[in-house]
Enzyme design. Structure first.
Site, PDB file in Angstrom:
ATOM      1  CG  ASP A 276      -5.039   4.612   1.066  1.00 20.10           C
ATOM      2  OD1 ASP A 276      -5.399   4.090   2.141  1.00 20.10           O
ATOM      3  OD2 ASP A 276      -5.077   5.839   0.861  1.00 20.10           O
TER       4      ASP A 276
ATOM      5  CG  HIS B 227      -7.013   3.126   7.010  1.00 21.89           C
ATOM      6  ND1 HIS B 227      -7.658   2.559   5.944  1.00 21.89           N
ATOM      7  CD2 HIS B 227      -6.189   4.083   6.484  1.00 21.89           C
ATOM      8  CE1 HIS B 227      -7.273   3.162   4.821  1.00 21.89           C
ATOM      9  NE2 HIS B 227      -6.367   4.086   5.128  1.00 21.89           N
TER      10      HIS B 227
ATOM     11  CG  HIS C  91      -1.479   2.106   8.082  1.00 18.28           C
ATOM     12  ND1 HIS C  91      -1.458   3.235   8.883  1.00 18.28           N
ATOM     13  CD2 HIS C  91      -0.522   2.297   7.140  1.00 18.28           C
ATOM     14  CE1 HIS C  91      -0.530   4.066   8.430  1.00 18.28           C
ATOM     15  NE2 HIS C  91       0.047   3.520   7.376  1.00 18.28           N
TER      16      HIS C  91
ATOM     17  CG  HIS D 149      -1.257   5.316   4.069  1.00 20.23           C
ATOM     18  ND1 HIS D 149      -1.631   5.434   5.393  1.00 20.23           N
ATOM     19  CD2 HIS D 149      -2.418   5.183   3.359  1.00 20.23           C
ATOM     20  CE1 HIS D 149      -2.951   5.385   5.473  1.00 20.23           C
ATOM     21  NE2 HIS D 149      -3.446   5.235   4.262  1.00 20.23           N
TER      22      HIS D 149
END
Ligand SMILES: [Zn+2]
Length: 367
Positions: free
Chosen positions: A171, A254, A257, A271
């Site tokens: 992350d 992101h 993702h 995540h």
């Protein structure tokens, strides 16, 4: 140009610091509601008992139900008011922390956030993710302030499974690349301003710290010990990445993702694991130089982070499915539009296919 930087009022990190909880609570009130699941509470009970022995303060236990839902928030608010609590503590992974932030917001009281794993950069932020009773994403809530105190006990983090720490590295890895893209495009950050030089410098420091200390920290975590490298990575995952993403903005990694969540196979991956592959896709999308791209692929591989779709459970490359991922990555309002050039779903499709191939090649050549 309006620039904004937001951050928690205080960040405190150290080995065994949870046993000083009373000292920190007393800055905000004498009676605290502790929002944590029974499992998380039991994991750290010796620190809490020691804190209660050392300092005069009271804890009311609000057993957390496991999801940050509107009902859970109301339940905790009721416990808070029935017991005349003065300060909220959220302890655990992301969902208990988000619930604590929400209770603090609605009750207009201070909040102490105690992450027991370093798997994302959410603890320092001023936002929470709300889920439905069925556990599906409902909405983000943005609060007017960040936590009053983020208290990180590195001994607790070192004793959690290493996969959480490595996922947090994934992350945090995106923070600098997304910040760099937002800086180029003058995109708005989370509080709706432009990035400051301070936030960009923090994002860059986050990346440099990851390159330097990730592997050393992984080995420390594997052996449940605290080293300086582990301390640095915990700071990078939680503080540097937290300020970096919130005050510099998100971009393609992101969004990719979010797109990947359309594939059932990826659901069991964390995540940060999906974001780590999203970073490679973003670098392909922006045609980053070969050395940088290779460095990230090598970095991910060294830590066991994904470098191709197979690493995210996708056994067969189905073009139709990849197109669905690309479309979802390019949904209205997605952060992919913070990239400094026009992005279409066809561009994302091409970048995913290419990133996957680069990862597969790396595997083949480094067996
Ligand atoms: Zn993230």
């Amino acid at each position: 140009m309006r620039k904004i930087l937001i951050s928690p009022s205080k960040y405190l990190q150290g080995k065994g610091e949870l046993s000083n909880l009373g000292t920190y609570v007393n800055d905000y009130g004498k009676k605290a509601l502790l929002i944590a699941s029974k499992d998380d509470r039991n994991r750290v009970i010796k620190y809490i008992e020691s804190a209660l022995e050392k300092e005069a303060f009271e804890i009311i236990y609000g057993d957390f139900g496991g999801e940050c839902t509107k009902n859970e928030i109301e339940k905790q608010r009721k416990i808070f008011n029935d017991n005349k609590c003065e300060v909220v503590i959220g302890l655990g992974g992301g969902k208990a922390l988000d619930t604590a932030k929400a209770v603090s917001h609605y009750e207009n009281k201070d909040v102490i956030i105690v992450p027991t794993i370093a798997s994302t950069d959410a603890p320092c932020s001023s936002l929470a993710v709300i889920y439905t009773e069925k556990g599906e994403f409902e909405e983000y809530i943005f609060f007017k302030k960040n936590p009053n105190l983020v208290l990180v006990d590195t001994e607790i983090i070192a004793n959690a499974p290493t996969r959480f720490l490595v996922s947090g590295i994934g992350d945090a890895l995106s923070t600098y690349f997304e910040a760099r893209a937002c800086e180029k495009s003058f995109a708005d950050n989370i509080p709706g301003g432009k990035s400051t030089k301070a936030a960009i410098a923090i994002a860059k420091l986050c990346y440099e710290t990851l390159l330097e200390d990730s592997l050393k920290a992984k080995y420390a975590s594997d052996n449940n010990v605290v080293t300086m490298a582990l301390e640095n990575i915990v700071e990078a995952n939680i503080l540097l990445s937290g300020i970096g993403f919130e005050s510099s903005g998100l971009a393609a990694a992101h969004a990719i993702h979010n797109g990947l969540t359309v594939m059932e196979e990826t659901h069991k991956y964390f995540h940060g694991e999906k974001v780590a592959f999203g970073v490679i896709v973003q670098l392909v999308l922006e045609n980053a130089n070969k050395d940088e791209l290779n460095k990230i692929i090598k970095f991910n591989k060294s830590l066991g982070l994904p470098i191709c779709l197979k690493d995210l459970g996708v056994k067969k490359i189905d073009s139709k499915k990849i197109m669905e991922v690309s479309s979802l990555s390019c949904a209205d309002g997605e952060t992919i539009y913070n990239m400094p050039f026009e992005v279409t779903k066809e561009d994302v499709f091409a970048a995913i296919i290419t990133a996957n191939k680069l990862g597969e090649d790396y595997e083949k050549n480094n067996k």
